[in-house]
Every structure is written in C-alpha cells, then in structure tokens.
Motif scaffolding. Sequence first.
Motif, PDB file in Angstrom:
ATOM      1  N   MET A 150       0.846  -1.181   0.000  1.00  0.00           N
ATOM      2  CA  MET A 150       0.000   0.000   0.000  1.00  0.00           C
ATOM      3  C   MET A 150       0.888   1.240   0.000  1.00  0.00           C
ATOM      4  SD  MET A 150      -2.964   0.969   2.661  1.00  0.00           S
ATOM      5  CE  MET A 150      -3.671   2.560   2.659  1.00  0.00           C
ATOM      6  N   ASP A 151       0.551   2.152  -0.827  1.00  0.00           N
ATOM      7  CA  ASP A 151       1.307   3.379  -0.979  1.00  0.00           C
ATOM      8  C   ASP A 151       0.812   4.409   0.039  1.00  0.00           C
ATOM      9  OD1 ASP A 151       1.484   6.146  -2.956  1.00  0.00           O
ATOM     10  OD2 ASP A 151       3.247   4.877  -2.657  1.00  0.00           O
ATOM     11  N   LEU A 152       1.700   4.902   0.881  1.00  0.00           N
ATOM     12  CA  LEU A 152       1.337   5.881   1.916  1.00  0.00           C
ATOM     13  C   LEU A 152       1.467   7.280   1.327  1.00  0.00           C
ATOM     14  CD1 LEU A 152       0.460   6.121   4.868  1.00  0.00           C
ATOM     15  CD2 LEU A 152       2.850   6.376   5.459  1.00  0.00           C
ATOM     16  N   THR A 153       0.359   7.798   0.842  1.00  0.00           N
ATOM     17  CA  THR A 153       0.383   9.107   0.211  1.00  0.00           C
ATOM     18  C   THR A 153       0.034  10.186   1.225  1.00  0.00           C
ATOM     19  OG1 THR A 153      -1.926   8.997  -0.443  1.00  0.00           O
ATOM     20  CG2 THR A 153      -0.314   8.101  -1.998  1.00  0.00           C
ATOM     21  N   HIS A 154       0.189  11.410   0.806  1.00  0.00           N
ATOM     22  CA  HIS A 154      -0.115  12.545   1.664  1.00  0.00           C
ATOM     23  C   HIS A 154      -1.591  12.582   2.029  1.00  0.00           C
ATOM     24  CE1 HIS A 154      -1.057  16.829   2.474  1.00  0.00           C
ATOM     25  NE2 HIS A 154       0.061  16.752   3.169  1.00  0.00           N
ATOM     26  N   ASP A 155      -2.461  12.269   1.094  1.00  0.00           N
ATOM     27  CA  ASP A 155      -3.906  12.294   1.356  1.00  0.00           C
ATOM     28  C   ASP A 155      -4.304  11.279   2.420  1.00  0.00           C
ATOM     29  OD1 ASP A 155      -4.326  14.295  -0.500  1.00  0.00           O
ATOM     30  OD2 ASP A 155      -4.670  12.862  -2.141  1.00  0.00           O
ATOM     31  N   ILE A 156      -3.729  10.094   2.377  1.00  0.00           N
ATOM     32  CA  ILE A 156      -4.037   9.070   3.381  1.00  0.00           C
ATOM     33  C   ILE A 156      -3.532   9.505   4.742  1.00  0.00           C
ATOM     34  CG2 ILE A 156      -3.530   6.707   4.088  1.00  0.00           C
ATOM     35  CD1 ILE A 156      -3.496   5.965   1.121  1.00  0.00           C
ATOM     36  N   THR A 157      -2.348  10.075   4.789  1.00  0.00           N
ATOM     37  CA  THR A 157      -1.784  10.540   6.051  1.00  0.00           C
ATOM     38  C   THR A 157      -2.623  11.659   6.654  1.00  0.00           C
ATOM     39  OG1 THR A 157       0.404   9.998   5.193  1.00  0.00           O
ATOM     40  CG2 THR A 157       0.317  11.362   7.163  1.00  0.00           C
ATOM     41  N   VAL A 158      -3.051  12.593   5.843  1.00  0.00           N
ATOM     42  CA  VAL A 158      -3.891  13.697   6.321  1.00  0.00           C
ATOM     43  C   VAL A 158      -5.226  13.167   6.795  1.00  0.00           C
ATOM     44  CG1 VAL A 158      -5.144  15.761   5.585  1.00  0.00           C
ATOM     45  CG2 VAL A 158      -2.754  15.466   4.948  1.00  0.00           C
ATOM     46  N   TRP A 159      -5.834  12.255   6.053  1.00  0.00           N
ATOM     47  CA  TRP A 159      -7.121  11.674   6.457  1.00  0.00           C
ATOM     48  C   TRP A 159      -6.999  10.955   7.799  1.00  0.00           C
ATOM     49  CZ3 TRP A 159      -8.272   6.541   7.342  1.00  0.00           C
ATOM     50  CH2 TRP A 159      -9.623   6.269   7.594  1.00  0.00           C
ATOM     51  N   PHE A 160      -5.926  10.168   7.958  1.00  0.00           N
ATOM     52  CA  PHE A 160      -5.734   9.435   9.207  1.00  0.00           C
ATOM     53  C   PHE A 160      -5.510  10.380  10.375  1.00  0.00           C
ATOM     54  CE2 PHE A 160      -2.935   7.451  12.353  1.00  0.00           C
ATOM     55  CZ  PHE A 160      -3.755   6.404  12.752  1.00  0.00           C
ATOM     56  N   SER A 161      -4.705  11.400  10.195  1.00  0.00           N
ATOM     57  CA  SER A 161      -4.415  12.309  11.299  1.00  0.00           C
ATOM     58  C   SER A 161      -5.647  13.124  11.690  1.00  0.00           C
ATOM     59  CB  SER A 161      -3.246  13.235  10.955  1.00  0.00           C
ATOM     60  OG  SER A 161      -3.587  14.065   9.869  1.00  0.00           O
ATOM     61  N   LYS A 162      -6.447  13.532  10.721  1.00  0.00           N
ATOM     62  CA  LYS A 162      -7.679  14.263  11.032  1.00  0.00           C
ATOM     63  C   LYS A 162      -8.680  13.362  11.739  1.00  0.00           C
ATOM     64  CE  LYS A 162      -7.595  17.861   7.528  1.00  0.00           C
ATOM     65  NZ  LYS A 162      -8.309  18.460   6.395  1.00  0.00           N
ATOM     66  N   SER A 163      -8.805  12.138  11.290  1.00  0.00           N
ATOM     67  CA  SER A 163      -9.736  11.203  11.923  1.00  0.00           C
ATOM     68  C   SER A 163      -9.290  10.869  13.342  1.00  0.00           C
ATOM     69  CB  SER A 163      -9.853   9.921  11.104  1.00  0.00           C
ATOM     70  OG  SER A 163     -10.353  10.206   9.833  1.00  0.00           O
ATOM     71  N   PHE A 164      -8.001  10.586  13.513  1.00  0.00           N
ATOM     72  CA  PHE A 164      -7.482  10.281  14.841  1.00  0.00           C
ATOM     73  C   PHE A 164      -7.663  11.463  15.779  1.00  0.00           C
ATOM     74  CE2 PHE A 164      -4.047  10.274  17.971  1.00  0.00           C
ATOM     75  CZ  PHE A 164      -4.309   9.067  18.594  1.00  0.00           C
ATOM     76  N   GLY A 165      -7.390  12.657  15.312  1.00  0.00           N
ATOM     77  CA  GLY A 165      -7.560  13.850  16.135  1.00  0.00           C
ATOM     78  C   GLY A 165      -9.005  14.075  16.518  1.00  0.00           C
ATOM     79  N   LEU A 166      -9.921  13.843  15.599  1.00  0.00           N
ATOM     80  CA  LEU A 166     -11.337  14.000  15.891  1.00  0.00           C
ATOM     81  C   LEU A 166     -11.778  13.038  16.982  1.00  0.00           C
ATOM     82  CD1 LEU A 166     -14.203  15.073  15.216  1.00  0.00           C
ATOM     83  CD2 LEU A 166     -14.350  13.186  13.569  1.00  0.00           C
ATOM     84  N   PHE A 167     -11.447  11.763  16.826  1.00  0.00           N
ATOM     85  CA  PHE A 167     -11.866  10.775  17.827  1.00  0.00           C
ATOM     86  C   PHE A 167     -11.150  10.972  19.153  1.00  0.00           C
ATOM     87  CE2 PHE A 167     -12.959   8.360  13.892  1.00  0.00           C
ATOM     88  CZ  PHE A 167     -14.328   8.479  14.061  1.00  0.00           C
ATOM     89  N   TYR A 168      -9.910  11.434  19.118  1.00  0.00           N
ATOM     90  CA  TYR A 168      -9.179  11.729  20.347  1.00  0.00           C
ATOM     91  C   TYR A 168      -9.862  12.860  21.115  1.00  0.00           C
ATOM     92  CZ  TYR A 168      -5.465  13.495  23.354  1.00  0.00           C
ATOM     93  OH  TYR A 168      -4.755  13.929  24.424  1.00  0.00           O
ATOM     94  N   LEU A 169     -10.231  13.931  20.440  1.00  0.00           N
ATOM     95  CA  LEU A 169     -10.887  15.049  21.115  1.00  0.00           C
ATOM     96  C   LEU A 169     -12.289  14.688  21.595  1.00  0.00           C
ATOM     97  CD1 LEU A 169      -9.726  18.090  18.978  1.00  0.00           C
ATOM     98  CD2 LEU A 169      -9.002  17.447  21.275  1.00  0.00           C
ATOM     99  N   LEU A 170     -13.004  13.876  20.839  1.00  0.00           N
ATOM    100  CA  LEU A 170     -14.322  13.422  21.292  1.00  0.00           C
ATOM    101  C   LEU A 170     -14.203  12.561  22.550  1.00  0.00           C
ATOM    102  CD1 LEU A 170     -16.117  12.560  17.936  1.00  0.00           C
ATOM    103  CD2 LEU A 170     -16.657  14.413  19.521  1.00  0.00           C
ATOM    104  N   ALA A 171     -13.245  11.666  22.571  1.00  0.00           N
ATOM    105  CA  ALA A 171     -13.041  10.816  23.746  1.00  0.00           C
ATOM    106  C   ALA A 171     -12.592  11.639  24.948  1.00  0.00           C
ATOM    107  CB  ALA A 171     -12.015   9.724  23.438  1.00  0.00           C
TER     108      ALA A 171
END
Length: 56
Positions: free
Chosen positions: A1-22
């Motif tokens: 799997m190719d780790l592109t910038h879009d995947i990294t940004v999507w993962f970091s935004k999703s992780f940050g969202l769930f982290y702040l909600l928790a």
Amino acid sequence: MDLTHDITVWFSKSFGLFYLLALSAAVLVYVYWPSNKARFDEAATSILREEDRPWR
C-alpha cells in the motif's frame, strides 16, 4: 500500500477527531460523577470563608 499525503492527512484528522471526542467525554464524565460533587462544592465556597479575607 502506498502511503500518500492524502491518506496521512485523512488518518491524522480522523485520529484527532476521535481523540478530542473521547477526551471531551472523559471530562464530562469526571465533572458529572456523583462522588465529585462534594469536592466541587467545597471549591466553589472556599473563597467565601471568613479566614480567607484580606487582613484589616
């Protein structure tokens, strides 16, 4: 799997969202936990005691 910038940004935004909600949910649980009521009531009235007033 190719780790592109879009995947990294999507993962970091999703992780940050769930982290702040928790974190928000944990703070709300702590604040509204029944055993903490006495501690918060004590803190709310501690500035109004006679011995805590300025010296005259």
